[in-house]
Motif scaffolding. Structure first.
Motif, PDB file in Angstrom:
ATOM      1  N   SER A  26       0.893  -1.173  -0.253  1.00  0.00           N
ATOM      2  CA  SER A  26      -0.416   0.081  -0.061  1.00  0.00           C
ATOM      3  C   SER A  26       1.200   1.336   0.135  1.00  0.00           C
ATOM      4  O   SER A  26       2.206   1.139   0.366  1.00  0.00           O
ATOM      5  N   LEU A  27       0.089   2.692  -0.661  1.00  0.00           N
ATOM      6  CA  LEU A  27       1.464   3.522  -0.363  1.00  0.00           C
ATOM      7  C   LEU A  27       2.387   2.885  -1.246  1.00  0.00           C
ATOM      8  O   LEU A  27       3.582   3.743  -0.539  1.00  0.00           O
ATOM      9  N   GLY A  28       2.703   2.826  -2.322  1.00  0.00           N
ATOM     10  CA  GLY A  28       3.942   2.321  -2.958  1.00  0.00           C
ATOM     11  C   GLY A  28       5.006   1.412  -1.931  1.00  0.00           C
ATOM     12  O   GLY A  28       6.503   0.957  -2.099  1.00  0.00           O
ATOM     13  N   GLY A  29       4.925   1.266  -1.014  1.00  0.00           N
ATOM     14  CA  GLY A  29       5.117   0.557  -0.447  1.00  0.00           C
ATOM     15  C   GLY A  29       5.218  -1.312   0.277  1.00  0.00           C
ATOM     16  O   GLY A  29       3.878  -1.257   0.061  1.00  0.00           O
ATOM     17  N   ILE A  30       6.045  -1.328   0.947  1.00  0.00           N
ATOM     18  CA  ILE A  30       5.290  -3.251   1.522  1.00  0.00           C
ATOM     19  C   ILE A  30       5.358  -3.165   3.441  1.00  0.00           C
ATOM     20  O   ILE A  30       5.741  -2.568   3.899  1.00  0.00           O
ATOM     21  N   VAL A  31       3.725  -3.619   3.287  1.00  0.00           N
ATOM     22  CA  VAL A  31       3.456  -3.734   4.510  1.00  0.00           C
ATOM     23  C   VAL A  31       2.992  -4.131   5.488  1.00  0.00           C
ATOM     24  O   VAL A  31       3.494  -4.513   7.292  1.00  0.00           O
ATOM     25  N   VAL A  32       2.984  -5.526   5.419  1.00  0.00           N
ATOM     26  CA  VAL A  32       3.562  -6.874   5.762  1.00  0.00           C
ATOM     27  C   VAL A  32       3.835  -7.563   4.488  1.00  0.00           C
ATOM     28  O   VAL A  32       3.762  -8.263   3.644  1.00  0.00           O
ATOM     29  N   ASP A  33       4.700  -8.891   5.200  1.00  0.00           N
ATOM     30  CA  ASP A  33       5.219  -9.353   3.891  1.00  0.00           C
ATOM     31  C   ASP A  33       6.296 -10.977   5.033  1.00  0.00           C
ATOM     32  O   ASP A  33       5.835 -10.871   6.569  1.00  0.00           O
ATOM     33  N   SER A  34       5.912 -11.565   4.222  1.00  0.00           N
ATOM     34  CA  SER A  34       7.254 -13.075   5.118  1.00  0.00           C
ATOM     35  C   SER A  34       7.220 -13.611   3.568  1.00  0.00           C
ATOM     36  O   SER A  34       6.463 -13.398   2.829  1.00  0.00           O
ATOM     37  N   SER A  35       8.843 -14.976   3.948  1.00  0.00           N
ATOM     38  CA  SER A  35       8.903 -16.369   2.683  1.00  0.00           C
ATOM     39  C   SER A  35       9.233 -16.571   3.164  1.00  0.00           C
ATOM     40  O   SER A  35       9.586 -17.283   4.171  1.00  0.00           O
TER      41      SER A  35
END
Length: 341
Positions: A166-175
């Motif tokens: 959202s808004l050009g960035g990563i808010v929540v992530d996982s790999s």
């Protein structure tokens, strides 16, 4: 005045794709390098080297220098990058290209530095990084600049990156270290256990692409392949069905979906509501696995889309990010905040 060429590289565990600004994706080859161990010399790169996997004599080794999305063999990765940069941009002492390279989320600063150094040694004048889910979202045509949540699941050869943007960035992530290679290995293990036959990774990949499914009501086909009988030690021909593959891939797919659910659980409520509206986007070669979008939709209750060109999505997104290269400092990661500085 001569202007430097701008290049985007999707440096994947299985394939390397190169995007040239103004031209599009100009190169797509396997991330494999064949080396003569006696003379310490590179014999082949890409498609030619892949043909040697499992077929070369002892003096020649075919290496995949990236494992699970990160550099496992620095020297060979540098040779691979040098090959693709020279093939695309030519060899010049004065006019070296600016290169933006994709990296998985969650890699360490040491691993990021290794990618940048290998790219510089490979022939780049300035290096930049972009995280794969961000590039995948751009390549899928998602407008990530607005304050709305979008979820991308990028299933590569070595890793699957899951991110809410959202808004050009990563808010929540996982790999998670599950991808196309893991699917191939699961098929190899299943065939060994059920049929008592040993097959190579190329045969497993052929099975995955032609008959594999991950749902009971998916495709119902079979393929005839060859391997080595573990009882007699002799070559044998046998058949592998879609149901064989479904059973083989069950655990890997369950782990993948559990990770997606975990990201959704950590997602802020407003963004979660946006994802219900917008759906989940699958990118990367693994998105083409039969039934994967359907089973993810069933397990999460959220509409799941496959991107228009999942294999080239990350490379295309990197190409879009090249438009903002002048706003970035060399050696930085492409994010909305870095662009604003």
């Amino acid at each position: 005045m001569f202007k430097s060429m701008d290049i985007g590289i999707d440096l994947g565990t299985a394939n390397i794709l190169v995007y040239v600004k103004g031209k599009g994706v100009v190169l797509k080859e396997p991330s494999v390098v064949a080396i003569d161990k006696v003379r310490n010399k590179v014999l082949a790169v890409g498609d030619d080297a892949r043909e040697m996997l499992g077929r070369a004599p002892g003096s020649i080794v075919a290496i995949r220098p990236l494992k699970e999305g990160v550099i496992a063999n620095y020297t060979v990765t540098q040779k691979l990058l040098a090959y693709v940069i020279e093939k695309v941009a030519g060899k010049s002492l004065f006019f070296k290209p600016r290169v933006m390279t994709c990296v998985p989320i969650g890699i360490t600063s040491v691993e990021k530095r290794a990618v940048m150094e290998a790219t510089t040694q490979g022939g780049a004048s300035k290096t930049y990084l972009i995280e794969e889910p961000l590039a995948a979202a751009l390549g899928a045509g998602i407008d990530i600049s607005v304050p709305r949540g979008n979820m991308v699941v990028d299933i590569g050869g070595g890793t699957t990156d899951i991110a809410v943007l959202s808004l050009g960035g990563i808010v929540v992530d996982s790999s998670i270290r599950i991808g196309g290679d893991h699917f191939d290995e699961a098929i190899v293990r299943h065939v060994k256990k059920v049929h008592n036959v040993l097959i190579g990774e190329r045969t497993a990949e052929e099975i995955k692409m032609n008959v594999a499914t991950v749902i009971a009501d998916g495709r119902n086909e079979s393929i005839t392949v060859r391997g080595r009988d573990m009882v007699t030690g002799l070559p044998t021909t046998f058949s592998v069905s879609s149901e064989d593959c479904r059973v083989a891939l069950e655990d890997a797919v369950a782990s993948l979906i559990a990770t997606v659910r975990g990201v959704l659980e950590k997602c802020p409520p407003e963004l979660a509501a946006d994802i219900v509206d917008n759906g989940i986007y699958l990118t990367g070669g693994g998105a083409l696995l039969d039934g994967l979008a359907e089973i993810m939709q069933r397990e999460t209750g959220i509409t799941t889309h496959i991107a228009d060109d999942p294999l080239e999505c990350v490379a295309l997104g990197t190409g879009k990010a090249l438009e903002n290269l002048d706003k970035l400092h060399p050696g930085t990661v492409y994010t909305a905040s870095n662009l604003a500085d």
